[in-house]
Design a protein around this motif. Sequence first.
Motif, PDB file in Angstrom:
ATOM      1  N   GLY A  85       0.800  -1.221   0.000  1.00  0.00           N
ATOM      2  CA  GLY A  85       0.000   0.000   0.000  1.00  0.00           C
ATOM      3  C   GLY A  85       0.830   1.266   0.000  1.00  0.00           C
ATOM      4  N   GLN A  86       0.449   2.176   0.906  1.00  0.00           N
ATOM      5  CA  GLN A  86       1.090   3.484   0.948  1.00  0.00           C
ATOM      6  C   GLN A  86       2.556   3.394   1.352  1.00  0.00           C
ATOM      7  N   ARG A  87       2.923   2.443   2.198  1.00  0.00           N
ATOM      8  CA  ARG A  87       4.329   2.268   2.570  1.00  0.00           C
ATOM      9  C   ARG A  87       5.151   1.854   1.348  1.00  0.00           C
ATOM     10  N   TRP A  88       4.591   1.014   0.492  1.00  0.00           N
ATOM     11  CA  TRP A  88       5.265   0.593  -0.738  1.00  0.00           C
ATOM     12  C   TRP A  88       5.428   1.783  -1.678  1.00  0.00           C
ATOM     13  N   TRP A  89       4.407   2.605  -1.848  1.00  0.00           N
ATOM     14  CA  TRP A  89       4.485   3.767  -2.737  1.00  0.00           C
ATOM     15  C   TRP A  89       5.517   4.756  -2.230  1.00  0.00           C
ATOM     16  N   ARG A  90       5.518   4.983  -0.917  1.00  0.00           N
ATOM     17  CA  ARG A  90       6.499   5.923  -0.350  1.00  0.00           C
ATOM     18  C   ARG A  90       7.925   5.399  -0.522  1.00  0.00           C
ATOM     19  N   PHE A  91       8.093   4.091  -0.388  1.00  0.00           N
ATOM     20  CA  PHE A  91       9.411   3.500  -0.617  1.00  0.00           C
ATOM     21  C   PHE A  91       9.851   3.737  -2.059  1.00  0.00           C
ATOM     22  N   LEU A  92       8.952   3.524  -3.007  1.00  0.00           N
ATOM     23  CA  LEU A  92       9.287   3.748  -4.420  1.00  0.00           C
ATOM     24  C   LEU A  92       9.648   5.210  -4.668  1.00  0.00           C
ATOM     25  N   ASP A  93       8.893   6.122  -4.088  1.00  0.00           N
ATOM     26  CA  ASP A  93       9.200   7.547  -4.253  1.00  0.00           C
ATOM     27  C   ASP A  93      10.534   7.909  -3.607  1.00  0.00           C
ATOM     28  N   THR A  96       6.777  15.423 -10.613  1.00  0.00           N
ATOM     29  CA  THR A  96       5.516  14.711 -10.592  1.00  0.00           C
ATOM     30  C   THR A  96       5.410  13.926 -11.884  1.00  0.00           C
ATOM     31  N   PRO A  97       4.700  12.878 -11.963  1.00  0.00           N
ATOM     32  CA  PRO A  97       3.889  12.253 -10.920  1.00  0.00           C
ATOM     33  C   PRO A  97       4.714  11.324 -10.037  1.00  0.00           C
ATOM     34  N   HIS A  98       4.174  11.041  -8.877  1.00  0.00           N
ATOM     35  CA  HIS A  98       4.814  10.126  -7.943  1.00  0.00           C
ATOM     36  C   HIS A  98       3.942   8.895  -7.753  1.00  0.00           C
ATOM     37  N   PHE A  99       4.549   7.880  -7.154  1.00  0.00           N
ATOM     38  CA  PHE A  99       3.787   6.666  -6.855  1.00  0.00           C
ATOM     39  C   PHE A  99       2.797   6.916  -5.719  1.00  0.00           C
ATOM     40  N   GLY A 143       0.105   5.261  -7.595  1.00  0.00           N
ATOM     41  CA  GLY A 143       0.333   4.164  -6.655  1.00  0.00           C
ATOM     42  C   GLY A 143      -0.921   3.353  -6.428  1.00  0.00           C
ATOM     43  N   GLN A 144      -2.066   4.033  -6.347  1.00  0.00           N
ATOM     44  CA  GLN A 144      -3.334   3.307  -6.199  1.00  0.00           C
ATOM     45  C   GLN A 144      -3.601   2.446  -7.423  1.00  0.00           C
ATOM     46  N   GLU A 145      -3.298   2.997  -8.596  1.00  0.00           N
ATOM     47  CA  GLU A 145      -3.484   2.204  -9.818  1.00  0.00           C
ATOM     48  C   GLU A 145      -2.555   0.988  -9.819  1.00  0.00           C
ATOM     49  N   LEU A 146      -1.325   1.188  -9.372  1.00  0.00           N
ATOM     50  CA  LEU A 146      -0.363   0.085  -9.319  1.00  0.00           C
ATOM     51  C   LEU A 146      -0.841  -1.009  -8.369  1.00  0.00           C
ATOM     52  N   SER A 147      -1.411  -0.628  -7.237  1.00  0.00           N
ATOM     53  CA  SER A 147      -1.843  -1.609  -6.245  1.00  0.00           C
ATOM     54  C   SER A 147      -3.148  -2.296  -6.613  1.00  0.00           C
TER      55      SER A 147
END
Length: 175
Positions: A107-115, A123-126, A131-135
């Motif tokens: 989730g959000q921890r994964w997106w923040r790690f990617l960013d 921009t854009p960021h995960f 990130g929601q689309e990716l998940s």
Amino acid sequence: MSTAASNDDIVMLPDLIDQLSEAPVPPAIPWIPQTWGWSLLAVVIVALLALWGIRRYLRWRADAYRRAALIELDQRLDDEGAIALAEILRRTALSAYPRERVAGLTGQRWWRFLDASLGDRRTPHFDGPLGQELSTAPYRATPTDGTNPPSAELVALSRRWIRHHRRDIPQESAS
């Protein structure tokens, strides 16, 4: 003897030139410099070039997982869509970072790690709609052909992450 010079005593200029000896030929100019400073400079330049070449080769080898991920993404994206994208991003992160640091992120921890590992503030960021689309993309209903294509923006960001993520991010910024 008479004061007038006889014809035998007169020396002509061509006779004088014939009596001159040949000019010595100068030695050939050597190709190797004579001073030790030039030799030292040559050794230093060769050593620096060798060091640069070794570093480039080691970096090329260390980035093999990036090239493999991009090739696999090109091969699988059309057939498997977002499922392949999410899987390739996760496997690339597992190749670059310790397993205990990446495997449990969702989730959000994964997106923040990617960013954080991208280190790019453009921009854009995960962490957001991409990130929601990716998940959620792997779980959405698929079209009739069986693929679920991700947005072009998400694919471009994922490719940029694979090419440019940093391996030296601090532990706390990734959590």
